[in-house]
Design a protein around this motif. Structure first.
Motif, short mmCIF file in Angstrom:
data_model
loop_
_atom_site.label_atom_id
_atom_site.label_comp_id
_atom_site.label_asym_id
_atom_site.label_seq_id
_atom_site.Cartn_x
_atom_site.Cartn_y
_atom_site.Cartn_z
N GLN A 30 0.80 -1.23 0.00
CA GLN A 30 0.00 0.00 0.00
C GLN A 30 0.83 1.28 0.00
OE1 GLN A 30 -3.37 0.17 -0.31
NE2 GLN A 30 -3.24 -2.03 -0.66
N VAL A 31 2.16 1.15 -0.07
CA VAL A 31 3.03 2.32 0.02
C VAL A 31 4.17 2.22 -0.99
CG1 VAL A 31 4.63 3.61 1.50
CG2 VAL A 31 2.57 2.58 2.49
N SER A 32 4.42 3.33 -1.67
CA SER A 32 5.66 3.47 -2.43
C SER A 32 6.56 4.35 -1.60
CB SER A 32 5.42 4.11 -3.79
OG SER A 32 4.87 3.20 -4.70
N LEU A 33 7.78 3.90 -1.35
CA LEU A 33 8.75 4.66 -0.59
C LEU A 33 9.83 5.17 -1.54
CD1 LEU A 33 10.08 5.65 2.05
CD2 LEU A 33 11.18 3.39 2.20
N ILE A 34 9.93 6.48 -1.63
CA ILE A 34 10.98 7.10 -2.43
C ILE A 34 12.03 7.60 -1.45
CG2 ILE A 34 11.59 8.96 -4.02
CD1 ILE A 34 8.66 8.91 -4.99
N THR A 35 13.23 7.07 -1.56
CA THR A 35 14.32 7.47 -0.68
C THR A 35 15.31 8.31 -1.47
OG1 THR A 35 14.08 5.41 0.55
CG2 THR A 35 16.12 6.62 0.87
N MET A 36 15.65 9.47 -0.92
CA MET A 36 16.63 10.36 -1.55
C MET A 36 17.74 10.61 -0.56
SD MET A 36 14.21 13.11 -3.47
CE MET A 36 12.71 12.58 -4.27
N ARG A 37 18.94 10.86 -1.09
CA ARG A 37 20.07 11.14 -0.21
C ARG A 37 21.06 12.09 -0.88
NH1 ARG A 37 24.87 8.33 -0.80
NH2 ARG A 37 24.89 6.89 -2.53
N GLY A 38 21.85 12.76 -0.07
CA GLY A 38 22.88 13.64 -0.58
C GLY A 38 22.31 14.95 -1.09
N GLU A 39 22.99 15.52 -2.06
CA GLU A 39 22.57 16.77 -2.68
C GLU A 39 21.64 16.46 -3.84
OE1 GLU A 39 25.99 19.15 -3.67
OE2 GLU A 39 26.68 19.17 -1.60
N VAL A 40 20.41 16.92 -3.75
CA VAL A 40 19.41 16.66 -4.79
C VAL A 40 19.13 18.00 -5.46
CG1 VAL A 40 17.11 15.78 -5.29
CG2 VAL A 40 18.46 14.76 -3.45
N ASP A 41 19.56 18.10 -6.73
CA ASP A 41 19.43 19.37 -7.42
C ASP A 41 19.06 19.14 -8.88
OD1 ASP A 41 21.82 18.60 -8.69
OD2 ASP A 41 23.05 19.84 -7.36
N HIS A 42 19.19 20.18 -9.68
CA HIS A 42 18.80 20.15 -11.10
C HIS A 42 19.41 18.96 -11.85
CE1 HIS A 42 17.42 21.68 -14.91
NE2 HIS A 42 18.65 21.57 -15.38
N ASP A 43 20.62 18.56 -11.50
CA ASP A 43 21.27 17.43 -12.17
C ASP A 43 20.52 16.11 -11.94
OD1 ASP A 43 23.25 19.11 -13.12
OD2 ASP A 43 24.63 18.66 -11.47
N ASP A 44 19.68 16.07 -10.94
CA ASP A 44 18.95 14.85 -10.59
C ASP A 44 17.50 14.85 -11.07
OD1 ASP A 44 21.17 13.74 -9.00
OD2 ASP A 44 20.76 15.48 -7.72
N ASP B 39 11.30 9.78 1.75
CA ASP B 39 12.27 9.87 2.83
C ASP B 39 13.33 10.89 2.44
OD1 ASP B 39 14.24 9.61 4.75
OD2 ASP B 39 14.26 7.42 4.70
N LEU B 40 13.28 12.05 3.10
CA LEU B 40 14.22 13.13 2.85
C LEU B 40 15.24 13.27 3.98
CD1 LEU B 40 11.67 15.80 1.56
CD2 LEU B 40 13.16 14.34 0.20
N SER B 41 15.27 12.33 4.89
CA SER B 41 16.12 12.44 6.08
C SER B 41 17.61 12.48 5.75
CB SER B 41 15.83 11.30 7.06
OG SER B 41 16.18 10.05 6.49
#
Length: 115
Positions: free
Chosen positions: A16-30, A52-54
């Motif tokens: 019932q859940v999609s988990l999107i995990t991000m890490r580091g520097e997230v910017d235009h290049d991503d 998850d933006l932790s």
């Protein structure tokens, strides 16, 4: 190193859940990776998408726009979008300065960066 952490953006699908995990520097290049993650979550159409933006240490307007677009899509579809923290200072600052912090449901799930 686990496969989920070899990239800045990773999607894990549960029933019932999609988990999107991000890490580091997230910017235009991503941009492509972030858009692909949200597209994958939207295609699965779970009742909830958790982002998850932790571990995000820097974010720019690209991520802000992606989050706002995702929020609009989720609201239109009657699905929940939850940001998972604790948010790092740079992410909190982006949401606060843009006036969008209160537009998101934010769940604190672990120790703070200062812990």
């Amino acid at each position: 190193m686990p496969a989920a952490f070899e990239t800045k953006v990773h999607v894990t699908r549960y029933e019932q859940v999609s988990l999107i995990t991000m890490r580091g520097e997230v910017d235009h290049d991503d941009t492509e990776a972030v858009e692909a993650a949200f597209a994958e979550a939207d295609q699965a159409a779970p009742s909830t998408t958790a982002v998850d933006l932790s571990q995000v240490t820097f974010a720019d307007s690209m991520l802000l726009n992606a989050l706002l677009d995702a929020r609009r899509r989720h609201d239109a579809d009657g699905r929940d979008l939850i940001l998972l923290g604790p948010l790092q200072p740079a992410v909190t600052r982006l949401l606060t300065l843009s006036g969008t912090y209160d537009h998101f449901r934010i769940a604190r799930t672990g120790p703070t960066a200062a812990s």
